[in-house]
Scaffold this motif. Structure first.
Motif, PDB file in Angstrom:
ATOM      1  N   ARG A  84      27.411  44.332  54.346  1.00  0.00           N
ATOM      2  CA  ARG A  84      27.105  43.951  52.907  1.00  0.00           C
ATOM      3  C   ARG A  84      28.232  43.297  52.091  1.00  0.00           C
ATOM      4  N   ARG A  85      28.731  42.480  52.866  1.00  0.00           N
ATOM      5  CA  ARG A  85      29.718  41.391  52.097  1.00  0.00           C
ATOM      6  C   ARG A  85      28.946  40.175  51.948  1.00  0.00           C
ATOM      7  N   ALA A 105      35.596  40.712  41.010  1.00  0.00           N
ATOM      8  CA  ALA A 105      34.209  41.146  41.355  1.00  0.00           C
ATOM      9  C   ALA A 105      33.605  41.611  40.117  1.00  0.00           C
ATOM     10  N   LYS A 119      32.227  38.719  38.169  1.00  0.00           N
ATOM     11  CA  LYS A 119      30.969  38.232  38.868  1.00  0.00           C
ATOM     12  C   LYS A 119      29.824  39.214  38.554  1.00  0.00           C
ATOM     13  N   TYR A 123      22.819  40.389  46.867  1.00  0.00           N
ATOM     14  CA  TYR A 123      23.905  40.415  45.938  1.00  0.00           C
ATOM     15  C   TYR A 123      23.295  40.445  44.524  1.00  0.00           C
ATOM     16  N   ASP A 181      32.275  47.728  49.129  1.00  0.00           N
ATOM     17  CA  ASP A 181      32.404  46.232  49.462  1.00  0.00           C
ATOM     18  C   ASP A 181      33.632  45.695  49.033  1.00  0.00           C
ATOM     19  N   SER A 216      29.434  32.601  42.084  1.00  0.00           N
ATOM     20  CA  SER A 216      30.315  33.513  41.500  1.00  0.00           C
ATOM     21  C   SER A 216      30.140  33.212  39.850  1.00  0.00           C
ATOM     22  N   TYR A 245      27.632  38.840  35.536  1.00  0.00           N
ATOM     23  CA  TYR A 245      26.543  37.651  35.453  1.00  0.00           C
ATOM     24  C   TYR A 245      25.463  38.227  36.257  1.00  0.00           C
TER      25      TYR A 245
END
Lengths: 502, 195
Positions: A389-390, B85, B88, A425, B48, A256, B91
């Protein structure tokens, strides 16, 4: 527009939160104030315009997926710690904690205060620092014992009383002073009298002698730190791997916060049963072709792999003939069958009592099996999350699977899926770093070719041409080497590798 | 038949009634999805987020107390998740569907190059332009204004409740709302949509 209140009223009016009386008043004001009227009109029109655009509906399959996952979560037994965690998280518990801390702090503060001149009365033991030099004068009822300044800084003068030697205690009669003169001695000396040492003032050398006193913990720590710094030599397949590292095994920061790969993976990544892993990955992912092309071992690309493991006779012995039809990797690194047998990593003897671990403690086979099951569960949950898709959650679960995978039976599937989750991701640098580590640490991984492709795409996304060409060169080298090994192997090699003798 | 309040459903779910959760999901998934869609900027991220938010509800269900309004609790979870989210996402290096293809300013976006199934009458074209203008205007808002705006417009929460979720006084919420509306008006005007 007159003031802030009126501005807020406009917003309330637009969203129907203004009561009727205020609405009438506002509209009256608007009639008199063209600026306010225009403001009301345009803001209202903006809302209408905004509402013309409809947002898409959430896909129907999404709610089904959520309900499915909810079922899975509900079916999972609650962890032993969950009720405790809930208890600790309760506000009442927090309040109680604050009270306890406050009371404790108060007590500590009170005790650490310099003693008001302490009185020696009754049968109180004589202070250790107080040495009688002359007999007590008759009739003296009590004597003040001033605390030594040196001792005050440490534990306060009262501490001296606690360490009274037996002789001094014996000398003190009830109701009589111990001495009419007291000699103050530093705390260290007093403690020496009482047989205690002041560790805070000792030199490190003096304290170094205490290693034995501190016990195994210190030695253990030093052993562990040595293990950390030295390259792993897996003489015992289980001992090297029994305890998952406290650090993230992948050695990467949580995705993250950073897009840059950080410290490298510890070299003691086990080289587990790839056949099992491959089969599991195949069956779980259902992608058919994840792990297809068996490649021969390339020692150049696996510098960190200990020789004992690079032979991986144990793996050969356990390989699935379907996945390894040509047995090419059996002697791909040139080690003899005997060496390979010697190198076979030991397994957790399930059902055979206790098994030792690297840290010197022992865990039972049942516990090992539980940990293994936990790894599988995490891996399965990771696949569910990945399919949904997590990706970040999937990444975490695969990481957990890697950490709980005591016997490394799943490896390198959790690592590969970590990389895939991060790739999907779009955290390409982190994903690439994991892929590189997998390529380094699992030279016999059957999915190398696919992994190389993915890695190339990754570097294309990152736009790192230098890395890209380096990966391509490495891949070409590996392919050449693989061809050379295949060419050197006898054509009529048996399909199934010879099982290693136990 | 009156609708069962969210709080009652949540309590039932705490006692193990899976149907109650399903009802809550059906009731709130649309506004939550729209909230996430507007907050995060695209559908995929919103999908998501929707899953993640409801799974957090499942995981945190034992901690829910009836004292709190369910929507306040739910949108606090949603907001926290979306903030995480979106941090994040900053980035991440992604190619947005709205980015011009080939890096040309004013060129067609990737989204526009993807073929649609239906013919494109004028009305649809107008809507698409408007949608894009609104997307850009919303994206241009500050996080604080945007969340207040979305919570009010899409989730229908009262200003007071928005204040509880965002942790600011009600008047501040209204100021942010006003700022958001004004900014939206300006942005739409700039691209030819006169409100």
């Amino acid at each position: 527009m007159s003031d802030e209140r009126q501005k807020n009223e406009v917003i309330d009016y637009l969203y129907g939160e203004l009561d009727e009386g205020r609405v009438r008043a506002l509209l009256r004001d608007a009639e008199a104030d063209p600026e306010l009227a225009s403001d009301l009109r345009t803001l209202q029109a903006t809302r209408v315009l905004y509402q013309q655009v409809e947002l898409p509906e959430p896909p129907a399959m999404l709610s089904e997926a959520i309900l499915r996952q909810e079922k899975i979560l509900r079916a999972q037994p609650e962890s032993f710690w969950a009720p405790l965690v809930r208890l600790f998280m309760h506000p009442a518990f927090g309040a109680a904690g604050i009270v306890v801390v406050a009371v404790g702090a108060g007590l500590v503060y009170t005790l650490s205060q310099p003693p008001a001149p302490a009185t020696l009365t009754g049968a109180a033991p004589a202070p250790v620092a107080t040495v009688a030099v002359s007999p007590p004068p008759p009739g003296a009822a009590e004597k003040l014992v001033p605390a030594s300044p040196g001792a005050m800084g440490k534990a306060g003068g009262l501490r001296e009383v606690e360490f009274a030697p037996e002789e001094a205690r014996a000398a003190g009669d009830v109701g009589q002073p111990v001495a009419d003169e007291v000699r103050q001695v530093p705390l260290k000396q007093a403690q020496a009298i009482a047989g205690e040492r002041d560790l805070t003032t000792e030199s490190p050398d003096e304290r170094a002698d205490d290693k034995d006193v501190v016990g195994g913990r210190k030695q253990q720590r030093s052993a562990l730190s040595k293990k950390k710094s030295a390259p792993a030599v897996a003489t015992d397949g289980f001992e090297q791997r029994a305890e998952p590292s406290a650090e993230p095994a992948g050695g990467f920061a949580r995705p993250s916060n950073t897009a840059q790969p950080s410290t490298p993976v510890p070299q003691d990544l086990a080289y587990g049963d790839l056949a099992t892993t491959a089969a599991q990955v195949e069956s779980k992912a259902g992608s058919g072709g994840q792990l297809t092309s068996p490649n021969a071992l390339d020692q150049e690309t696996a510098p960190a792999m200990p020789k004992e493991l690079s032979g991986s006779a144990g793996n050969v012995a356990n390989r699935d003939p379907i996945l390894f039809p040509d047995g090419a990797s059996e002697a791909g690194d040139g080690t003899s069958g005997v060496e390979q047998q010697q190198a076979k990593p030991r397994r957790i003897p399930v059902g055979k009592g206790k098994t030792s671990t690297a840290a010197g403690r022992e865990i039972g086979a049942a516990q090992a099996a539980r940990i293994s099951q936990r790894a599988k569960d995490a891996f399965d949950a990771g696949l569910v999350a990945y399919d949904s898709r997590r990706y970040l959650e999937a990444y975490d679960l695969f990481k957990q699977a890697e950490q709980h995978d005591v016997g490394k039976k799943l490896a390198p599937a959790p690592q590969v899926y970590q990389a895939r989750a991060l790739y999907d991701y779009k955290m390409w640098p982190d994903s690439a770093a994991i892929m590189e580590k997998v390529l380094d640490d699992f030279p016999k991984f059957e999915g190398r070719d696919r992994l190389y492709k993915l890695l190339e795409v990754c570097y294309q996304q990152i736009k790192d041409d230098a890395k890209l060409s380096s990966v391509r060169a490495r891949r070409a080298r590996e392919a050449d080497r693989s061809k050379a090994i295949q060419a050197a192997s006898p054509v009529d090699e048996p399909a199934n590798p010879t099982p290693a003798a136990h | 038949m009156p609708e069962v309040p969210d709080e009652v459903l949540m309590q039932r779910y705490q006692k193990g009634d899976a149907q109650a959760f399903e009802q809550l999901l059906r009731r709130h998934q649309r506004p939550i999805f729209h909230f996430a869609r507007r907050f995060l900027g695209h559908d995929e991220a919103a999908q998501d987020a929707l899953q993640e938010i409801f799974l957090r509800v499942v995981k945190n269900a034992p901690r829910y107390e009836r004292r709190a309004k369910f929507t306040t609790w739910l949108y606090t979870i949603a907001r926290n998740h979306c903030i995480d989210a979106s941090r994040k996402a900053r980035y991440r290096r992604t190619t947005s569907l709205h980015d011009p293809v080939g890096g040309e300013e004013g060129g067609r976006s990737l989204e526009e190059t993807i073929e649609g199934r239906e013919p494109e009458p004028d009305r649809t074209a107008h809507n698409r332009r408007l949608k894009r203008a609104i997307d850009e205007a919303i994206a241009a808002l500050g996080d604080e204004q945007r969340e207040v705006f979305i919570l009010r417009e899409h989730c229908g929460l009262a200003f007071k409740e928005i204040g509880e979720i965002t942790g600011v006084p009600e008047n501040t919420v209204k100021s942010r709302m006003r700022y958001a509306l004004e900014k939206l008006r300006e942005q739409l005007r700039a691209v030819g949509f006169e409100p």
